[in-house]
Design a protein around this motif. Structure first.
Motif, PDB file in Angstrom:
ATOM      1  N   LYS A  42       0.810  -1.213   0.000  1.00 59.69           N
ATOM      2  CA  LYS A  42       0.000   0.000   0.000  1.00 59.69           C
ATOM      3  C   LYS A  42       0.845   1.265   0.000  1.00 59.69           C
ATOM      4  O   LYS A  42       0.433   2.285  -0.557  1.00 59.69           O
ATOM      5  N   ASP A  43       2.009   1.232   0.630  1.00 58.94           N
ATOM      6  CA  ASP A  43       2.845   2.439   0.720  1.00 58.94           C
ATOM      7  C   ASP A  43       4.314   2.065   0.520  1.00 58.94           C
ATOM      8  O   ASP A  43       5.116   2.083   1.465  1.00 58.94           O
ATOM      9  N   PRO A  44       4.705   1.713  -0.703  1.00 55.31           N
ATOM     10  CA  PRO A  44       6.085   1.278  -0.952  1.00 55.31           C
ATOM     11  C   PRO A  44       7.130   2.365  -0.699  1.00 55.31           C
ATOM     12  O   PRO A  44       8.251   2.074  -0.301  1.00 55.31           O
ATOM     13  N   ILE A  45       6.764   3.640  -0.917  1.00 56.83           N
ATOM     14  CA  ILE A  45       7.733   4.730  -0.702  1.00 56.83           C
ATOM     15  C   ILE A  45       8.083   4.842   0.784  1.00 56.83           C
ATOM     16  O   ILE A  45       9.262   4.893   1.159  1.00 56.83           O
ATOM     17  N   LEU A  46       7.060   4.887   1.637  1.00 57.30           N
ATOM     18  CA  LEU A  46       7.312   4.973   3.075  1.00 57.30           C
ATOM     19  C   LEU A  46       8.007   3.712   3.574  1.00 57.30           C
ATOM     20  O   LEU A  46       8.873   3.785   4.450  1.00 57.30           O
ATOM     21  N   TYR A  47       7.637   2.556   3.000  1.00 60.91           N
ATOM     22  CA  TYR A  47       8.274   1.288   3.388  1.00 60.91           C
ATOM     23  C   TYR A  47       9.788   1.354   3.145  1.00 60.91           C
ATOM     24  O   TYR A  47      10.588   0.959   4.002  1.00 60.91           O
ATOM     25  N   LYS A  48      10.186   1.895   2.013  1.00 60.05           N
ATOM     26  CA  LYS A  48      11.606   2.002   1.685  1.00 60.05           C
ATOM     27  C   LYS A  48      12.318   2.991   2.613  1.00 60.05           C
ATOM     28  O   LYS A  48      13.444   2.749   3.068  1.00 60.05           O
ATOM     29  N   ILE A  49      11.650   4.115   2.927  1.00 61.66           N
ATOM     30  CA  ILE A  49      12.253   5.122   3.814  1.00 61.66           C
ATOM     31  C   ILE A  49      12.460   4.546   5.213  1.00 61.66           C
ATOM     32  O   ILE A  49      13.522   4.720   5.818  1.00 61.66           O
ATOM     33  N   ILE A  50      11.446   3.842   5.728  1.00 60.58           N
ATOM     34  CA  ILE A  50      11.554   3.263   7.071  1.00 60.58           C
ATOM     35  C   ILE A  50      12.613   2.171   7.089  1.00 60.58           C
ATOM     36  O   ILE A  50      13.403   2.070   8.043  1.00 60.58           O
ATOM     37  N   LYS A  51      12.654   1.356   6.047  1.00 64.30           N
ATOM     38  CA  LYS A  51      13.650   0.293   5.973  1.00 64.30           C
ATOM     39  C   LYS A  51      15.063   0.867   5.977  1.00 64.30           C
ATOM     40  O   LYS A  51      15.978   0.320   6.597  1.00 64.30           O
ATOM     41  N   THR A  52      15.254   1.992   5.304  1.00 67.12           N
ATOM     42  CA  THR A  52      16.591   2.588   5.169  1.00 67.12           C
ATOM     43  C   THR A  52      17.008   3.381   6.403  1.00 67.12           C
ATOM     44  O   THR A  52      18.182   3.367   6.792  1.00 67.12           O
ATOM     45  N   ASN A  53      16.044   4.061   7.064  1.00 69.48           N
ATOM     46  CA  ASN A  53      16.411   5.031   8.095  1.00 69.48           C
ATOM     47  C   ASN A  53      15.932   4.705   9.508  1.00 69.48           C
ATOM     48  O   ASN A  53      16.504   5.222  10.470  1.00 69.48           O
ATOM     49  N   MET A  54      14.902   3.898   9.670  1.00 65.88           N
ATOM     50  CA  MET A  54      14.265   3.785  10.984  1.00 65.88           C
ATOM     51  C   MET A  54      14.308   2.381  11.578  1.00 65.88           C
ATOM     52  O   MET A  54      13.566   2.089  12.518  1.00 65.88           O
TER      53      MET A  54
END
Length: 697
Positions: free
Chosen positions: A200-212
């Motif tokens: 549903k939200d691949p952009i946020l998924y990638k950001i969280i995976k990379t930074n959080m």
């Protein structure tokens, strides 16, 4: 081969550029510190009454008055500067309660803004100037989103501080106070600690995976966060279906297990679930694509920790043993400056921001205001004595004499309605109108009265009264309660019910009378004094007066030896000394007894002890000021030698201070004290602004 040489050359230039930035800012900061050192080297501070008395005595050496002022709070980053920022943060709590959110925003070197500004072949860590400029713009953007965009609601006040990681990346810590508080049931709408749905939200998924995602650490992978076999950041966290609050710390956020609908992510070949997610806000993370940790403040413990964390200042590590109270040198020693911080400071970007402003208000006893003077300029000293500078407290008294509205205010409320103009307060011309008072406007500025340690008793009680009495016109007015003028500020506080009564002391004395001997409890009882006086006097009335006076004298002797203050300072009656002199504990030893001790024990010294004994005495007699370190196995006579040296010095009327690191060790020496008691050392040397002995001139 050529390629390897090019890479080595590039690495050399990268290191050279970084070192150049650090050296440049180090020189800038050194010049600023040198200005303070050389232009204030002779500047001293003392109370007005002390300076005035000194001028009236012709035999006073002005250069020995007061304390040196070296590194003021106006120097950004100094210990006093950071301490004031922490106290200002507590002012916000007094007015607005605890903060709602604690946000940590870290620079992302992979931002497109940074990559587009790099030259071909450059890496982000090659251009700390670009990182600093871009992050400064991002900080302005996130603060605008929070305060003007009202992302979490209207902001009542805020503060933030900029810091730098050891690897050089800048980050800020933000505290937010919201007008509409976040309730416990709405935490999940603001803070998330779960992996987003990758579909549903691949952009946020990638950001969280990379930074959080924290780590992974522990048994999964080596990490610098591991201490004593455990993660210092307390990961992995526990899985929960619902957010839980109530503990004395941060809430336990919702972290659903994969079986309950949670998602997973794969990092370094390891599959991780929601236990490893650092709390974040989806809007902030999607907007800035960086590490943005957000926490909900719900306890006193977390608030105190946050204030110390936000305002802890730069990293330093140094140790030295010197007889030089040079605060500039203490600040410079071990100062760590990264190239990223150097660029930030060279470009004059702020390291602290806050809103609203906090105005600092002076507090002092009558004629006890701080006076700064140059002891080498007699005209300067005379001018300071004849025309002392007006303080905010004195200006407040004058304001209350002429302004009817000011008479309704507490001292700490004045900055909200008045501005400080050099020597007086004037009504604000901007702000909201105050109902019923034409011409009076209120702004968002807050007041903070400087803190006073309880050891400074009367000034401490004066400060307490300033937070209770409205519209005082003088120091005497503060001591007037219901038409009665009390002799001290302490007694005034008692009349207002601001202090506890003495029931606990009465209970202590009753218990001590049943369990302990009079000699051991001289500070509490006076039975042994009464017995001594009865043998000299038969008048029962005179006996009790004499007992009372001698008991007070005995207590004062002890108090003087510990704190150098008379009983009157602590609110107790002052004893009548008549012709007797106050005993100095360090010169009141029985010299005849000590002479006998020396005569009997000098012959018992062995060869090595005798050699040390002579060397120490030679240093004392010749005034060479040497330092000796005595090291030997237990039971070889170190304490015997030290006690003999103490007796030898004292038998001739000299002063020998027997000081030890602990109370147990101090009891082994005649007249022994702990170092903290003898030299007024701070109790915790690691958590004090300037770890110096609190002994004035």
């Amino acid at each position: 081969m050529v390629r390897e040489e090019d890479e080595n050359r590039l690495l050399y230039y990268r290191t050279l550029f970084s070192q150049y930035l650090v050296d440049m800012y180090a020189k800038i900061e050194t010049e600023r510190l040198n200005y303070i050192r050389y232009n204030q080297a002779y500047l001293r501070a003392d109370s007005y009454v002390h300076l005035k008395d000194a001028i009236g005595r012709q035999d006073t050496d002005i250069t020995q008055l007061g304390n040196r002022v070296v590194l003021p709070s106006s120097f950004t980053g100094s210990p006093r500067y950071m301490h004031e920022r922490t106290q200002d943060a507590t002012t916000y709590v007094r007015h607005y309660g605890r903060p709602d959110l604690f946000i940590t925003f870290t620079c992302n070197p992979q931002w497109k803004d940074i990559a587009d500004a790099l030259l071909p072949g450059q890496k982000p860590h090659d251009r700390h100037d670009i990182i600093a400029r871009v992050f400064h713009l991002k900080v302005k953007a996130i603060m605008s989103l929070l305060t003007k965009g009202n992302l979490f609601g209207k902001v009542r006040c805020f503060m933030y501080s900029v810091e730098w990681q050891k690897r050089g990346l800048p980050h800020i810590h933000i505290l937010l106070w919201l007008e509409q508080r976040i309730s416990a049931i709405n935490i999940d709408n603001v803070i998330c600690a779960e992996i987003p749905d990758p579909q549903k939200d691949p952009i946020l998924y990638k950001i969280i995976k990379t930074n959080m995602i924290h780590g992974p650490c522990g048994n999964l992978r080596k990490s610098p966060y591991m201490k004593g076999g455990c993660c210092s950041k307390k990961y992995p966290r526990i899985l929960l279906k619902e957010t839980q609050t109530g503990d004395d710390g941060y809430p336990k956020y919702r972290r659903r297990a994969p079986a309950d609908g949670g998602f997973t992510v794969e990092i370094h070949g390891v599959t991780l679930d929601n236990r490893w997610v650092v709390p974040y806000n989806p809007v902030l993370s999607r907007t800035f694509a960086a590490h943005i940790n957000i926490e909900y403040c719900n306890s006193v413990k977390s608030i105190k920790y946050i204030y110390k964390y936000v305002n802890k200042g730069s990293n330093q590590a140094s140790f030295g043993l010197e007889n030089d109270n040079d605060e500039v040198k203490l600040y410079e020693s071990g100062r760590y400056i990264s190239s990223s911080e150097a660029v930030w400071r060279i470009l004059a970007f702020p390291i602290h921001e806050r809103f609203p402003a906090v105005f600092h208000l002076a507090v002092h006893l009558e004629n006890g205001q701080r006076v700064y003077f140059n002891p080498n300029d007699f005209n300067n000293v005379t001018e300071k004595v004849n025309n002392p500078q007006k303080t905010t407290l004195l200006a407040f008294f004058d304001l209350c004499k002429t302004d009817n509205f000011a008479k309704t205010l507490l001292y700490v409320e004045v900055p909200s309605y008045y501005v400080w103009k050099s020597t007086k307060f004037e009504r604000r011309k901007r702000g909201n109108n105050v109902d019923g008072w034409p011409g009076v406007k209120k702004d968002q500025a807050l007041g903070r009265v400087y803190i006073v340690h309880p050891n400074n008793a009367e000034c401490y009680y004066l400060r307490l009264l300033l937070h209770q009495v409205r519209g005082p016109t003088s120091f005497s007015d503060l001591k007037t309660i219901d038409g009665v003028v009390y002799p001290t500020y302490q007694s005034s506080c008692k009349s207002l019910g601001l202090l506890e009564d003495d029931k606990q002391w009465n209970a202590t004395m009753e218990e001590a009378a049943l369990t302990d001997s009079p000699f051991k409890l001289r500070d509490l009882l006076s039975e042994d004094i009464k017995r001594q006086v009865q043998s000299e006097c038969q008048d029962s009335v005179q006996i009790m007066n004499e007992v009372y006076n001698k008991c007070l004298s005995s207590i004062e002797d002890t108090v003087l030896s510990l704190g150098a203050q008379c009983l009157e300072y602590y609110g107790l009656p002052q004893p009548e000394r008549r012709e007797e002199v106050i005993q100095n504990r360090e010169i009141s030893y029985d010299t005849l007894l000590l002479a006998q001790v020396v005569s009997n024990n000098e012959s018992l010294l062995n060869t090595e002890q005798y050699q040390i004994y002579n060397q120490v005495l030679d240093s004392i007699e010749n005034g060479t000021g040497q330092v000796f370190f005595l090291d030997a196995p237990g039971g070889t006579g170190k304490t015997f030698l030290l006690k003999l040296l103490l007796a030898r010095v004292r038998k001739n009327g000299g002063i020998a201070l027997a000081v030890a690191s602990s109370g147990i060790a101090a009891t082994l020496l005649d007249g022994g004290k702990t170092a903290h008691s003898a030299f007024k050392l701070p109790l915790n040397l690691m958590r004090v602004e300037t770890p110096l002995c609190n002994i004035s001139k």
